[in-house]
Structures are given as structure tokens and as C-alpha cells.
Design a protein around this motif. Structure first.
Motif, PDB file in Angstrom:
ATOM      1  N   THR A   1      13.231 -11.806  -0.972  1.00  0.00           N
ATOM      2  CA  THR A   1      11.940 -11.997  -1.632  1.00  0.00           C
ATOM      3  C   THR A   1      12.036 -13.200  -2.572  1.00  0.00           C
TER       4      THR A   1
ATOM      5  N   GLY B   1       0.788  -1.236   0.000  1.00  0.00           N
ATOM      6  CA  GLY B   1       0.000   0.000   0.000  1.00  0.00           C
ATOM      7  C   GLY B   1       0.815   1.278   0.000  1.00  0.00           C
ATOM      8  N   GLY B   2       2.086   1.188   0.356  1.00  0.00           N
ATOM      9  CA  GLY B   2       2.917   2.401   0.384  1.00  0.00           C
ATOM     10  C   GLY B   2       3.486   2.757  -0.971  1.00  0.00           C
TER      11      GLY B   2
ATOM     12  N   GLY C   1       5.242  -9.378  12.371  1.00  0.00           N
ATOM     13  CA  GLY C   1       4.818  -7.969  12.347  1.00  0.00           C
ATOM     14  C   GLY C   1       5.214  -7.249  11.077  1.00  0.00           C
TER      15      GLY C   1
ATOM     16  N   LYS D   1      16.054   3.987  10.422  1.00  0.00           N
ATOM     17  CA  LYS D   1      15.713   3.194   9.229  1.00  0.00           C
ATOM     18  C   LYS D   1      16.905   2.413   8.678  1.00  0.00           C
TER      19      LYS D   1
ATOM     20  N   ALA E   1      14.429   0.918   6.141  1.00  0.00           N
ATOM     21  CA  ALA E   1      13.460   0.398   7.121  1.00  0.00           C
ATOM     22  C   ALA E   1      12.965  -0.997   6.734  1.00  0.00           C
TER      23      ALA E   1
ATOM     24  N   ASP F   1       4.110  -6.582   6.707  1.00  0.00           N
ATOM     25  CA  ASP F   1       2.935  -6.191   5.917  1.00  0.00           C
ATOM     26  C   ASP F   1       2.718  -7.288   4.874  1.00  0.00           C
TER      27      ASP F   1
ATOM     28  N   ARG G   1       7.874  10.902  -4.023  1.00  0.00           N
ATOM     29  CA  ARG G   1       6.727  10.429  -3.226  1.00  0.00           C
ATOM     30  C   ARG G   1       5.549  10.107  -4.145  1.00  0.00           C
TER      31      ARG G   1
ATOM     32  N   ALA H   1      14.584  -9.954  10.695  1.00  0.00           N
ATOM     33  CA  ALA H   1      15.011 -10.086   9.288  1.00  0.00           C
ATOM     34  C   ALA H   1      14.558  -8.842   8.526  1.00  0.00           C
ATOM     35  N   GLY H   2      14.948  -8.788   7.263  1.00  0.00           N
ATOM     36  CA  GLY H   2      14.540  -7.666   6.411  1.00  0.00           C
ATOM     37  C   GLY H   2      15.695  -6.738   6.129  1.00  0.00           C
TER      38      GLY H   2
ATOM     39  N   ALA I   1      11.361  -6.522  11.922  1.00  0.00           N
ATOM     40  CA  ALA I   1      12.585  -6.001  11.311  1.00  0.00           C
ATOM     41  C   ALA I   1      13.380  -5.218  12.363  1.00  0.00           C
TER      42      ALA I   1
HETATM   43  C1  LIG Z   1      13.421 -11.167   4.458  1.00  0.00           C
HETATM   44  C2  LIG Z   1      12.808 -10.759   3.182  1.00  0.00           C
HETATM   45  C3  LIG Z   1      12.437  -9.333   3.282  1.00  0.00           C
HETATM   46  O1  LIG Z   1      13.275  -8.536   3.492  1.00  0.00           O
HETATM   47  S1  LIG Z   1      10.789  -8.918   3.107  1.00  0.00           S
HETATM   48  C4  LIG Z   1      10.706  -7.266   3.700  1.00  0.00           C
HETATM   49  C5  LIG Z   1      10.726  -7.203   5.208  1.00  0.00           C
HETATM   50  N1  LIG Z   1      10.490  -5.857   5.607  1.00  0.00           N
HETATM   51  C6  LIG Z   1       9.540  -5.514   6.427  1.00  0.00           C
HETATM   52  O2  LIG Z   1       8.838  -6.320   6.973  1.00  0.00           O
HETATM   53  C7  LIG Z   1       9.384  -4.047   6.639  1.00  0.00           C
HETATM   54  C8  LIG Z   1       9.734  -3.666   8.029  1.00  0.00           C
HETATM   55  N2  LIG Z   1       9.432  -2.276   8.262  1.00  0.00           N
HETATM   56  C9  LIG Z   1       8.274  -1.889   8.777  1.00  0.00           C
HETATM   57  O3  LIG Z   1       7.395  -2.686   9.060  1.00  0.00           O
HETATM   58  C10 LIG Z   1       8.088  -0.401   8.962  1.00  0.00           C
HETATM   59  O4  LIG Z   1       9.099   0.284   8.294  1.00  0.00           O
HETATM   60  C11 LIG Z   1       8.046   0.016  10.441  1.00  0.00           C
HETATM   61  C12 LIG Z   1       9.280  -0.470  11.179  1.00  0.00           C
HETATM   62  C13 LIG Z   1       6.801  -0.546  11.082  1.00  0.00           C
HETATM   63  C14 LIG Z   1       8.025   1.559  10.524  1.00  0.00           C
HETATM   64  O5  LIG Z   1       6.940   2.009   9.744  1.00  0.00           O
HETATM   65  P1  LIG Z   1       6.793   3.561   9.358  1.00  0.00           P
HETATM   66  O6  LIG Z   1       7.002   4.381  10.563  1.00  0.00           O
HETATM   67  O7  LIG Z   1       5.497   3.718   8.655  1.00  0.00           O
HETATM   68  O8  LIG Z   1       7.996   3.864   8.384  1.00  0.00           O
HETATM   69  P2  LIG Z   1       8.199   3.397   6.897  1.00  0.00           P
HETATM   70  O9  LIG Z   1       9.599   3.719   6.544  1.00  0.00           O
HETATM   71  O10 LIG Z   1       7.803   1.990   6.735  1.00  0.00           O
HETATM   72  O11 LIG Z   1       7.203   4.312   6.052  1.00  0.00           O
HETATM   73  C15 LIG Z   1       7.615   5.411   5.254  1.00  0.00           C
HETATM   74  C16 LIG Z   1       6.385   6.175   4.833  1.00  0.00           C
HETATM   75  O12 LIG Z   1       5.524   5.266   4.127  1.00  0.00           O
HETATM   76  C17 LIG Z   1       4.225   5.287   4.714  1.00  0.00           C
HETATM   77  N3  LIG Z   1       3.646   3.959   4.654  1.00  0.00           N
HETATM   78  C18 LIG Z   1       4.127   2.844   5.229  1.00  0.00           C
HETATM   79  N4  LIG Z   1       3.315   1.839   4.973  1.00  0.00           N
HETATM   80  C19 LIG Z   1       2.285   2.324   4.223  1.00  0.00           C
HETATM   81  C20 LIG Z   1       1.112   1.752   3.651  1.00  0.00           C
HETATM   82  N5  LIG Z   1       0.840   0.474   3.787  1.00  0.00           N
HETATM   83  N6  LIG Z   1       0.284   2.555   2.950  1.00  0.00           N
HETATM   84  C21 LIG Z   1       0.562   3.852   2.788  1.00  0.00           C
HETATM   85  N7  LIG Z   1       1.674   4.452   3.321  1.00  0.00           N
HETATM   86  C22 LIG Z   1       2.504   3.690   4.012  1.00  0.00           C
HETATM   87  C23 LIG Z   1       4.434   5.729   6.128  1.00  0.00           C
HETATM   88  O13 LIG Z   1       3.288   6.320   6.665  1.00  0.00           O
HETATM   89  C24 LIG Z   1       5.571   6.727   5.973  1.00  0.00           C
HETATM   90  O14 LIG Z   1       4.979   7.915   5.479  1.00  0.00           O
HETATM   91  P3  LIG Z   1       5.504   9.364   5.926  1.00  0.00           P
HETATM   92  O15 LIG Z   1       6.717   9.645   5.091  1.00  0.00           O
HETATM   93  O16 LIG Z   1       5.816   9.320   7.382  1.00  0.00           O
HETATM   94  O17 LIG Z   1       4.380  10.278   5.598  1.00  0.00           O
END
Ligand SMILES: CCC(=O)SCCNC(=O)CCNC(=O)[C@H](O)C(C)(C)COP(=O)(O)OP(=O)(O)OC[C@H]1O[C@@H](n2cnc3c(N)ncnc32)[C@H](O)[C@@H]1OP(=O)(O)O
Length: 636
Positions: A401, A147-148, A289, A543, A511, A291, A573, A374-375, A343
Motif C-alpha cells: 500500500t 466496505g468490509g 479484479g 485464504k 486473502a 476492490d 466482526r 499480487a497481494g 490475488a
Molecule cells: C499489492 C498491494 C496490496 O496488497 S493491496 C491488497 C490486494 N488485495 C486484494 O486485492 C484482495 C484480494 N482478495 C479478494 O479480492 C477476496 O478476498 C476474494 C479472493 C475475491 C474472496 O472474497 P470473499 O470470498 O468475499 O472472501 P474475503 O476473505 O475477502 O471476505 C471475508 C468476509 O468479508 C466479506 N466482505 C468482503 N468484501 C466485502 C465488502 N466490500 N463489503 C462487505 N463485506 C465484505 C465477505 O462477504 C466475507 O464475509 P463472510 O465472513 O463470508 O460473511
């Protein structure tokens, strides 16, 4: 013999490499097959062979029906916990199956059949899980788009996957703002050459949206009617080698790669991992935790725990601010989760807000056994802090991925190995992980090189890219013959522990989100005032890395650079999405280059990160690096 819990890691790993077919045939006994595979691995099929060739199976049956048939009907399958909407919703296995059967029947009415693609552009709501499983039930191929991402990114994925149907929602909810999904969806469909037949849209009460007549259908009305009419779709048998989903990941250009996941290999691998790697037993509560837009969400919010008969938590919230840095501990305690996967960036955010871990002590975490990270690379200070505060094992693990599950980790179910901070521990069964030099020759212990995986990759890993066998071979198999190239660099130590130190391409990790700087440069270069640009990842305390764009303006541009920088930030953006976290654009007079014209990205990064650097011998003009230092002052 089923390997589950009976063997030590070294014996299990050695056996998986000595007799891969025997090993995975045994693991495949945990899956209900309609027809067992004729060959466990057929090297003559696909780009490097196919797992479980000739097998017939249904992923949804394995995730839901069989548990309902065998005594888990009343067990909670899915807990949706949303501090952003102030709600907790629970669905038992029987209830989740009922929802999935009904949605699959609705999708059938729209003509969706085996092999058709369905795009899901959804926030973190239970309906997204229902939709993924409904596709799996029909043998349709889902492609979840995070969604982001902005409309253009969604449009690129629509054009590549050519979905018959798109499932979406009126909005997502981020702290302090409601993200309107529908205008993004409409714009993406307008931009895309391939148009879906229909869209099913979930109207969320926080913000409803306008529907496009004769294209958009109200999810709730369709659901009500299907349930009232008793419409239910049965599981469609698919080949083990048929695709379950496509998940797009950043490539080294702006065009994302459609990672294909098959049904059979994925079923066997993620089911195997739930106990042997994560140490979770059927019936226990597990929380990932992430997405659903990321592979981690596919494998461990949805498929892994449900295939295993566990209860999975889906969380619509953040580590901090929803409402505070105790959010994670509240969820673990309230739902009695035994293990949690997130993460490192989330932990850095929590640590910043609650360095002494005061919130942790407000909750009963007695059921909680293990934390998995992870991540992105888990930096030792973050791991140490988490260990001290939580007093449970903190397990970093490394995957991509492309692989769909863990490449290197610490197998809790098989018996944990000693943790070495900075290492995700050891290769999982089926993975022969080597570190090689430029000539594809393995290097010795503690020597840096390219991390590669000997072919064939184990079940669960991608067999190809969607409709792009040639790109798959070129991107992953050609540079190091006989190996899959991870594009990660690192080393193995004398105990065989893997250390992943960084990327060998232009991908940065923001992040826990994998992003292409090349893709961002394409966006910067599209601005009419930009002559030249470079984007690179610079260190960020929370991040891990954030993108930083350097701009050289066209001769004759008279507008204030600050104004153009603002436009550039807005452009990224708008085109890529907020997830890029692109907030730093810096105008410079020129980019430092070698005499052959190569931008000195590595040196610029070192300067931005405040690290020591040496003047490259091939630099065109050393003063250009001083200018970068000047431009960065007060900006990073
Ligand atoms: C092992 C294989 C892999 O690597 S698979 C990928 C694994 N990675 C993950 O699971 C991701 C882990 N990170 C996170 O869950 C998030 O970054 C956490 C730690 C929760 C922090 O979230 P947040 O504070 O929103 O920062 P962010 O850098 O993710 O977001 C940046 C801007 O994007 C936005 N955003 C985020 N998600 C959405 C969404 N679903 N729909 C719309 N917008 C989204 C955030 O609000 C943020 O916006 P803004 O710049 O603050 O306005």
C-alpha cells in the motif's frame, strides 16, 4: 528518448538508479503538466525529498479530459460487470468525464475545495470511480474505506482524515446477503469526534436506506439536477506534491496508518507501469479484479488504466459462486481483456472448485496475454496450476500500500525475464532493493534478512503518513538509516531475484487483505472475561492465512468457554469487520511464554500449522506448549 518498450530491463533499471532524475524526467513526458516541475527530485523537501517539486498538474485531466480531447471520447473507459446484480454497464471516456464534471460541481456546492478530505465508503459501483475522479478534479483528497470494514474502523478514519463530505451507498452486495452500509455509516459518524458537513448517499435498488434529514443527500437527485442545470466543474491545478489521496493500512497497533499519495509522482509511476510492467497498450482492455478500497484498486482499477487511455473493468463479484468457478473466464472473454491482475487466493478458490480447469475451456480467451498476481506471496503450486491451465505467463509481483505500485516484478513491456516460481522477479526501476542484517549491512545472495529500499524511493511511493511525519520516520526510516523498511523478510538470489518470505512485524495477510494481529488482540482484550490473549495467523488452504485467537479467561469466570469464544468472534466482526475472517477463538489455560514473559508466538504458529518445532531454550514451562497442542486438536 522515451524508455517505453525500447530497452531491456537491466539497462533500464541500471539507468534509473544511476540517473534517477533523468530517468523520471523522461517518464514524466507522458503526463500533461500545467507547469513542469522546477526540480525532478528535491532532496530538501519532505521527510526524504519530494518528486516533481514545483510542478502543477491535475490527475483527473490526465485520466479523462486529455483522452476526450485527443480522440478517445467514444472509447469505453469503464466497464462495470456485476454478476451480483446481473448487470453490465459501460461508460465511454466522454460519458465518464461528464459524470465526473457533474459530481465535482455538486461537491463544490457543498464547499469542497482543494485540500479538503472526502471519505468514500462505497461498494464496487461505477459511482465510486466517478467520486474518486471528481475529488481529483477539485484537488480534494479522497480516502476510500473498504466496505468490509466495520463502523469503528470507519470512525477511526473519519477522525484522522476529518472529511468535509462523505460519499456512500445504501448497500453493498455479497453472495447471499445484502450488506447495509448506511447503519454502519451512521454509527461511524456517531462514534467519530469529527463530523462531516454532509453525506451524499447512493440509493441502490437492491436495498434503499433512511436518510438523516439535513445531513444526507440523495446522490441521484443531485446528479439529475446538476446534469439538467449544465453544472460542470473544471480541473483545479494542484502542486505535484499535493496529496491525491489518503489510504489507510493496518499498522502494528489498532490505529491504522494514513498512507499519503501525491499527485505528480503517482501520475508518472503508474502511467509508466501500464506498458513497461503490464505490457498493456492504450485502447486495450485491462482488468484488475480487486476492490477500490485497496491500493491495487486505486492504482489499477482506476488511475493506471485511465491515465493510459485503456479500458478498465470493475468487477462486482467473486472468483467462485457468482455463479461458478468460470466467472473470471467469462469476464475476460466477454470484454476481451488482454491482461488480468488478481490475488493468489482467488486462484486457490477457483482451483478448489475446478481443479481440472473445465470452465476455462468453455471460454474464448484468445485475446488474453498475461496474468498478474499480487497481494500476498504467490505459492508455487498455485502459479504452476494457473500456468498449466491458462497457457499464458503468470507473473507474480510484490508491492505494498505504501509504495502504490510494484517494487519487484517481471516487466512484460521491457521484455520478460525468466520466471522463477516463488519469486516476484526483480526490482522495478527506481527501486534499489537490498536485504540487510540487523546492523543494516547488506547480506550476500541467498541469505535471509530484512528487505529494505534505498532512499529516495521512486515516484509514486508514499512521502509520509497523513499528519504524522514523526510516525512515518519512526515506522519506516529509523531502524535502517538511509533505507525504507518494508517489514518484509526474504532474500535475493545470485541473479538478483527477490524472494519475499514473510513479515517481520505483526501483520498477517488474509486473502490478500493486510491485517494487524495487534489490532485484533486489542479487541479480544476488551472482552470482560478475557485476562490475556494472543492472535496469530495460521495456514489456510484458500485464504493463505487466517487469524486464530488464543484466550486465557479471567480467574473466576464460570461461563462455558465456547460461549465466550462465540462472543469474541462476533466482537471482532462487529469492531473490525467481516474482512478479518476471524472465525477461530480457542480458550487455553495459559499462554506459553519465555522466562522474561514474551509470548512464544512463533512456536505456537508452528504447532498450529503442523510444522516441526523445537523447544525454545528460554521457555518458562515446556508443558504450556503441549497444552496448546491439545487445545488445537480438531480446531485447525
Ligand atoms: C499489492 C498491494 C496490496 O496488497 S493491496 C491488497 C490486494 N488485495 C486484494 O486485492 C484482495 C484480494 N482478495 C479478494 O479480492 C477476496 O478476498 C476474494 C479472493 C475475491 C474472496 O472474497 P470473499 O470470498 O468475499 O472472501 P474475503 O476473505 O475477502 O471476505 C471475508 C468476509 O468479508 C466479506 N466482505 C468482503 N468484501 C466485502 C465488502 N466490500 N463489503 C462487505 N463485506 C465484505 C465477505 O462477504 C466475507 O464475509 P463472510 O465472513 O463470508 O460473511
Amino acid at each position: 528518448m522515451n524508455v517505453q518498450g525500447k530497452s531491456s530491463y537491466h539497462e533500464v533499471h541500471a539507468r534509473s538508479l544511476a540517473d534517477p532524475e533523468g530517468f523520471w524526467a523522461e517518464a514524466a513526458k507522458d503526463i500533461d503538466w500545467i507547469e513542469p516541475a522546477k526540480r525532478i527530485f528535491d532532496p530538501s523537501q519532505g521527510t526524504y525529498g519530494r518528486w516533481f517539486a514545483g510542478g502543477l498538474v491535475n490527475t483527473c485531466y490526465n485520466a479523462l479530459d486529455r483522452h476526450v480531447e485527443r480522440g478517445r471520447a467514444d472509447q469505453v473507459a469503464l466497464i462495470h460487470d456485476s454478476p451480483l446484480t446481473g448487470s453490465v454497464t459501460k461508460l465511454t471516456y466522454a460519458e465518464l468525464l461528464n459524470e465526473v464534471q457533474a459530481l465535482a460541481a455538486i461537491m463544490q456546492d457543498f464547499g469542497v475545495a482543494k485540500g479538503d478530505r472526502v471519505i468514500l465508503y462505497m461498494p464496487m459501483v461505477p459511482e465510486a470511480v466517478v467520486a474518486m475522479l471528481a475529488c481529483a478534479r477539485l484537488g480534494a483528497v479522497h480516502s476510500v474505506v473498504f466496505g468490509g470494514f466495520a463502523a469503528k474502523e470507519l470512525a477511526t478514519r473519519i477522525d484522522d482524515a476529518q472529511p468535509k463530505l462523505i460519499l456512500s451507498a445504501s448497500c453493498g452486495i455479497e453472495p447471499g446477503r445484502i450488506v447495509q452500509y448506511k447503519p454502519l455509516l451512521d454509527e461511524a459518524i456517531r462514534l467519530a469526534g469529527s463530523k462531516p458537513k454532509a453525506c451524499i448517499v447512493l440509493q441502490r435498488p437492491q436495498l434503499t436506506c433512511e436518510m438523516t434529514p439535513s445531513r444526507d443527500y440523495d446522490w441521484a437527485s443531485l446528479r439529475r439536477k446538476a446534469l439538467n442545470d449544465g453544472k460542470r466543474a473544471a480541473c483545479v491545478p494542484v502542486a505535484a506534491t499535493d496529496p491525491l489521496y489518503i489510504l489507510y493500512t493496518s499498522g502494528t497497533t489498532g490505529v491504522p496508518k494514513g498512507v499519503v499519495r501525491d499527485n505528480g509522482g503517482h501520475l508518472v509511476a503508474v502511467k509508466w507501469s501500464m506498458f513497461n510492467l503490464y505490457g498493456v497498450k492504450p485502447g486495450e482492455v485491462w482488468w484488475c479484479g480487486s476492490d477500490i478500497g485497496w491500493v491495487v484498486g486505486h492504482s489499477y482499477i482506476v488511475y493506471g488504466p485511465l491515465l493510459h487511455g485503456a479500458t478498465t473493468i470493475m468487477y462486482e463479484g467473486k472468483p467462485v459462486g457468482t455463479p461458478d468457478a468460470g466467472a473470471f473466464w467469462r469476464v475476460i472473454s466477454e470484454h476481451k481483456a488482454v491482461a488480468f491482475f488478481t490475488a493468489p487466493t482467488a486462484f486457490r478458490a477457483i482451483r478448489k472448485d475446478d481443479p481440472e480447469g473445465k470452465f476455462i475451456r468453455q471460454y474464448d480467451l484468445s485475446k488474453f496475454r498475461t496474468l498478474f498476481l499480487a497481494g500476498e506471496r504467490a505459492d508455487p503450486p498455485t502459479v504452476e496450476w494457473a500456468e498449466q491451465q491458462l497457457k499464458v505467463p503468470v507473473i507474480d509481483h510484490w508491492w505494498q500500500t505504501e509504495t502504490g505500485w510494484c517494487i519487484a516484478g517481471n516487466p512484460v513491456g521491457l521484455g520478460m525475464l525468466p520466471v522463477k516460481h516463488g519469486s516476484p522477479t526483480v526490482p522495478m526501476p527506481g527501486y534499489q532493493v537490498d536485504v540487510v542484517d540487523e546492523a543494516a549491512k547488506p547480506v550476500g545472495p541467498n541469505t535471509m534478512g530484512s528487505i529494505v529500499i534505498k532512499l529516495p524511493m521512486p515516484p509514486g511511493c508514499l512521502p509520509t503518513l497523513w499528519n504524522q511525519d514523526a510516525r512515518f520516520k519512526e515506522a519506516y526510516l529509523s531502524e535502517f538509516p538511509g533505507y525504507y523498511k518494508t517489514s518484509d523478510a526474504g532474500y535475493k538470489d545470485e541473479d538478483g531475484y527477490v524472494f519475499v518470505m514473510g513479515r517481520t512485524d505483526d501483520i498477517i495477510n488474509v486473502a490478500g487483505h493486510r491485517l494487524s494481529t495487534g489490532g485484533m488482540e486489542e479487541i479480544l482484550a476488551s472482552h470482560p472475561d478475557v485476562a490475556e490473549c494472543a492472535v496469530l495467523g495460521v495456514k489456510d488452504a484458500i485464504k493463505g492465512e487466517v487469524p486464530c485467537g488464543f484466550l486465557v479467561l479471567k480467574a473466576g469466570v464460570k461461563r462455558p468457554p465456547a460461549e465466550i469464544e462465540k462472543e469474541i468472534i462476533a466482537l471482532v466482526r462487529d469492531k473490525l469487520g467481516p474482512v478479518a475472517a476471524f472465525k477461530l477463538a480457542i480458550t487455553v489455560g495459559r499462554l506459553p511464554k519465555t522466562r522474561s514473559g514474551k509470548i512464544l508466538r512463533g512456536t505456537i504458529k508452528k504447532i498450529a500449522d503442523g510444522e516441526s518445532w523445537t523447544m525454545p531454550a528460554t521457555i518458562e514451562d515446556p508443558k504450556a506448549l503441549d497444552e496448546i497442542g491439545e487445545a488445537l486438536k480438531g480446531r485447525v
